[in-house]
Design an enzyme around this catalytic site. Structure first.
Site, short mmCIF file in Angstrom:
data_model
loop_
_atom_site.label_atom_id
_atom_site.label_comp_id
_atom_site.label_asym_id
_atom_site.label_seq_id
_atom_site.Cartn_x
_atom_site.Cartn_y
_atom_site.Cartn_z
N HIS A 210 0.86 -1.19 0.00
CA HIS A 210 0.00 0.00 0.00
C HIS A 210 0.89 1.23 0.00
O HIS A 210 1.94 1.24 0.64
CB HIS A 210 -0.90 0.01 1.25
CG HIS A 210 -2.07 0.93 1.11
ND1 HIS A 210 -1.98 2.27 1.36
CD2 HIS A 210 -3.33 0.70 0.71
CE1 HIS A 210 -3.16 2.83 1.14
NE2 HIS A 210 -3.99 1.90 0.74
N ASP B 292 -7.93 -5.27 0.00
CA ASP B 292 -8.36 -6.12 -1.11
C ASP B 292 -8.02 -7.58 -0.93
O ASP B 292 -8.54 -8.44 -1.64
CB ASP B 292 -7.72 -5.62 -2.42
CG ASP B 292 -8.25 -4.25 -2.77
OD1 ASP B 292 -7.47 -3.28 -2.74
OD2 ASP B 292 -9.46 -4.15 -2.99
C1 SDX Z 1 -6.16 0.11 -2.89
O1 SDX Z 1 -4.35 4.58 -2.11
C2 SDX Z 1 -5.28 3.98 -1.47
O2 SDX Z 1 -5.68 4.34 -0.38
C3 SDX Z 1 -5.87 2.80 -2.19
C4 SDX Z 1 -6.90 1.98 -1.42
C5 SDX Z 1 -8.16 2.77 -1.18
O3 SDX Z 1 -8.89 2.40 -0.26
O4 SDX Z 1 -8.47 3.68 -1.99
O5 SDX Z 1 -6.36 1.58 -0.19
C6 SDX Z 1 -7.32 0.74 -2.21
O6 SDX Z 1 -5.92 0.43 -4.01
C7 SDX Z 1 -5.30 -0.85 -2.10
C8 SDX Z 1 -4.06 -1.31 -2.92
C9 SDX Z 1 -4.52 -2.44 -3.83
N1 SDX Z 1 -3.44 -2.80 -4.77
C10 SDX Z 1 -2.87 -3.98 -4.72
O7 SDX Z 1 -3.06 -4.82 -3.82
C11 SDX Z 1 -1.95 -4.28 -5.90
C12 SDX Z 1 -0.63 -4.84 -5.37
N2 SDX Z 1 0.05 -3.79 -4.67
C13 SDX Z 1 0.98 -2.97 -5.40
O8 SDX Z 1 0.82 -2.84 -6.76
C14 SDX Z 1 1.55 -1.81 -4.63
O9 SDX Z 1 1.81 -2.25 -3.38
C15 SDX Z 1 0.75 -0.53 -4.57
C16 SDX Z 1 0.41 -0.03 -5.93
C17 SDX Z 1 -0.49 -0.74 -3.79
C18 SDX Z 1 1.61 0.53 -3.85
O10 SDX Z 1 2.77 0.62 -4.58
P1 SDX Z 1 3.85 1.78 -4.25
O11 SDX Z 1 3.60 2.41 -2.93
O12 SDX Z 1 3.94 2.68 -5.43
O13 SDX Z 1 5.13 0.94 -4.04
P2 SDX Z 1 6.05 0.45 -5.20
O14 SDX Z 1 5.21 -0.04 -6.34
O15 SDX Z 1 7.06 1.50 -5.49
O16 SDX Z 1 6.74 -0.83 -4.52
C19 SDX Z 1 7.78 -0.64 -3.56
C20 SDX Z 1 8.55 -1.96 -3.62
C21 SDX Z 1 8.97 -2.34 -5.02
O17 SDX Z 1 10.09 -3.21 -4.90
P3 SDX Z 1 11.58 -2.56 -5.16
O18 SDX Z 1 11.53 -1.86 -6.50
O19 SDX Z 1 11.81 -1.63 -4.01
O20 SDX Z 1 12.50 -3.76 -5.16
O21 SDX Z 1 7.68 -3.02 -3.16
C22 SDX Z 1 7.45 -3.93 -4.25
C23 SDX Z 1 7.83 -3.20 -5.52
O22 SDX Z 1 8.24 -4.12 -6.52
N3 SDX Z 1 6.03 -4.24 -4.19
C24 SDX Z 1 5.52 -5.46 -4.36
C25 SDX Z 1 4.15 -5.32 -4.15
N4 SDX Z 1 3.85 -4.04 -3.87
C26 SDX Z 1 5.03 -3.37 -3.91
N5 SDX Z 1 6.12 -6.64 -4.67
C27 SDX Z 1 5.28 -7.71 -4.75
N6 SDX Z 1 3.92 -7.64 -4.55
C28 SDX Z 1 3.34 -6.49 -4.26
N7 SDX Z 1 2.03 -6.43 -4.05
#
Ligand code: SDX
Length: 435
Positions: free
Chosen positions: A312, A370
């Protein structure tokens, strides 16, 4: 909000240093007020994804990502989810406090008596293929409402905003249920005024003309809790979309349609559908024994595989909504005798392994709302493609409240970010023979 603190920005290129005020809120990080930065320095700030940017001054929802805390108008989500119903929470988010008995009776009555949609709207559905994704249908239907309610289109009129708010909150369940019925070829079910908001939705989803629909109170309570947990969430992507869209002065229905479109994405509201697809894929691969293999793929930077339902932008601790959703999962499975639901067992095994795995721990990736919401909805009988439409149904009140807050802010103006330009310098068009 004002503060004596200031930030001094000095420049190594000899430009004169400037002082910028630091503003503090009632909770959460202070902000550096950069509104005069460009006028004073000719420079912009740069923050793609807005990881360090506060886009507005809000009083609606507060999230402490480190503590895993979520408050709607100061009330903890844990208390709202157990002591209130969704319409109480809608009243709270819209008006700033929980309704008293009279206010509740009036608000519930107004919403209940606006649940029908114009009969013409059903013909919009006929234009879609039966297998159209419900979010495609809902994006269209939400925007189409702006063709039916000319008396509540003016965003700058507080009374018209209030009417459109009631209409949108009341009609979204009807539209979502219509999208579902259309996809399965069943007749649309009209709302009933003697049912609760969530009970009405469940009946419009699952009743048929062939027999009376028996409302299951445990499942209705679970649905109502899902609505509460998804009602608002500070300046997330879809809420920011609604704010930016509404800042042009468009009508409330169009702004909500923009929010629906943004929520659809798998990184945002589409994650619950993507999470269940992921769990089904792991189950097909062999279930719990194959979790290790799946986690290896997730860690592989060359694979685009993510653990959907984890991580998140704000929560760097457990999403409090995920905890409540897991409890709801247990309640629904006990009610339906699904103790051995393989997907629920798989989800809990995946959660346990991920929470112990250094990759996730080091990146503070915890289950978000989720992760369990899809399993609960599937147990209730909601088809997977409809999960995000239900998220949009619930988030509509938050979008409206955030839109209202922006429009009511005397300082608001149309949102218009700038850029860091790295494109071609000025050049002249050459005749085609010379290109
Ligand atoms: C919602 O914003 C809100 O409030 C949203 C929400 C709401 O109520 O409105 O809460 C609802 O959208 C919840 C989030 C649902 N999304 C997911 O579950 C999809 C999976 N999660 C990711 O795509 C991700 O965690 C995000 C998009 C939610 C957040 O991503 P960020 O903060 O932009 O973090 P990032 O993508 O830069 O990741 C940081 C690191 C990276 O690794 P490195 O490059 O540092 O090596 O963490 C890794 C990412 O690769 N990473 C994950 C991951 N999420 C982040 N690796 C594996 N699985 C994941 N889910």
């Amino acid at each position: 909000m004002s503060s004596q603190n200031k930030a001094t920005v000095s420049f190594s290129d000899g430009s004169p240093a400037i002082d910028l005020p630091i503003l503090g809120g009632s909770s959460g990080p202070d902000v550096i007020d950069i509104r005069k930065l460009y006028a004073l320095t000719g420079k912009f700030t740069y923050d793609p994804g807005f990881l360090s940017t506060a886009s507005c001054n809000s009083t609606i929802t507060y999230i402490d990502g480190d503590k895993g805390e979520l408050l709607y108008r100061g009330y903890p989500i844990e208390q709202l989810a157990t002591k209130c119903d969704f319409l109480d929470v809608c009243y709270l988010i819209l008006n700033g406090d929980l309704p008293d008995a009279t206010q509740k009776t009036d608000f519930d009555h107004r919403v209940t008596h606006h649940t029908m949609v114009h009969e013409q709207l059903q013909f919009f559905l006929r234009g879609f293929r039966r297998d159209a994704h419900p979010m495609a249908v809902l994006t269209g239907l939400a925007g189409a409402l702006s063709a039916f309610y000319p008396d509540s289109m003016n965003l700058n009129d507080a009374h018209q905003r209030e009417i459109s708010a009631i209409r949108l909150i009341a009609k979204m369940p009807t539209l979502v249920a219509m999208a579902y019925k259309y996809s399965v070829g069943e007749p649309f079910v009209y709302p009933r005024n003697d049912l609760s908001y969530a009970g009405n939705f469940m009946r419009m989803m699952f009743a048929t003309p062939c027999e009376d629909y028996k409302v299951n109170d445990v499942l209705v309570r679970a649905m109502d809790r899902i609505f509460i947990l998804h009602a608002d969430h500070e300046q997330n992507a879809s809420t920011s979309t609604v704010r930016l869209c509404a800042s042009s002065g468009t009508n409330p229905f169009a702004a909500i349609a923009a929010g629906v479109a943004c929520l659809w994405g798998p990184a945002h509201g589409g994650a619950n559908e993507a999470c269940l697809t992921m769990l089904n894929d792991i189950q097909q691969m062999g279930g719990v024994e194959k979790i290790g293999e799946f986690i290896t793929k997730v860690k592989d930077k060359n694979s685009s595989v993510r653990l959907m339902g984890f991580g998140h932008r704000v929560y760097k601790n457990y999403d409090p909504r995920a905890k409540l959703m897991r409890e709801t999962c247990h309640e629904v499975q006990n009610e339906l005798g699904l103790h051995d639901d393989p997907l629920f067992k798989l989800a809990m095994a995946l959660e346990k392994i991920a929470l112990e795995d250094e990759y996730f721990v080091s990146r503070k990736l915890y289950p978000n709302v989720d992760f369990y919401s899809g399993i609960v909805q599937r147990a209730i009988g909601i088809p997977v493609p409809l999960f995000t439409a239900i998220f949009a149904l619930a988030r509509t009140v938050g979008w409206i409240a955030q839109l209202n807050e922006m429009i009511s802010d005397p300082e608001y103006k149309i949102g218009r970010p700038r850029q860091l330009y790295n494109g071609a310098m000025r050049r002249d068009v050459q005749p085609i023979q010379q290109r």
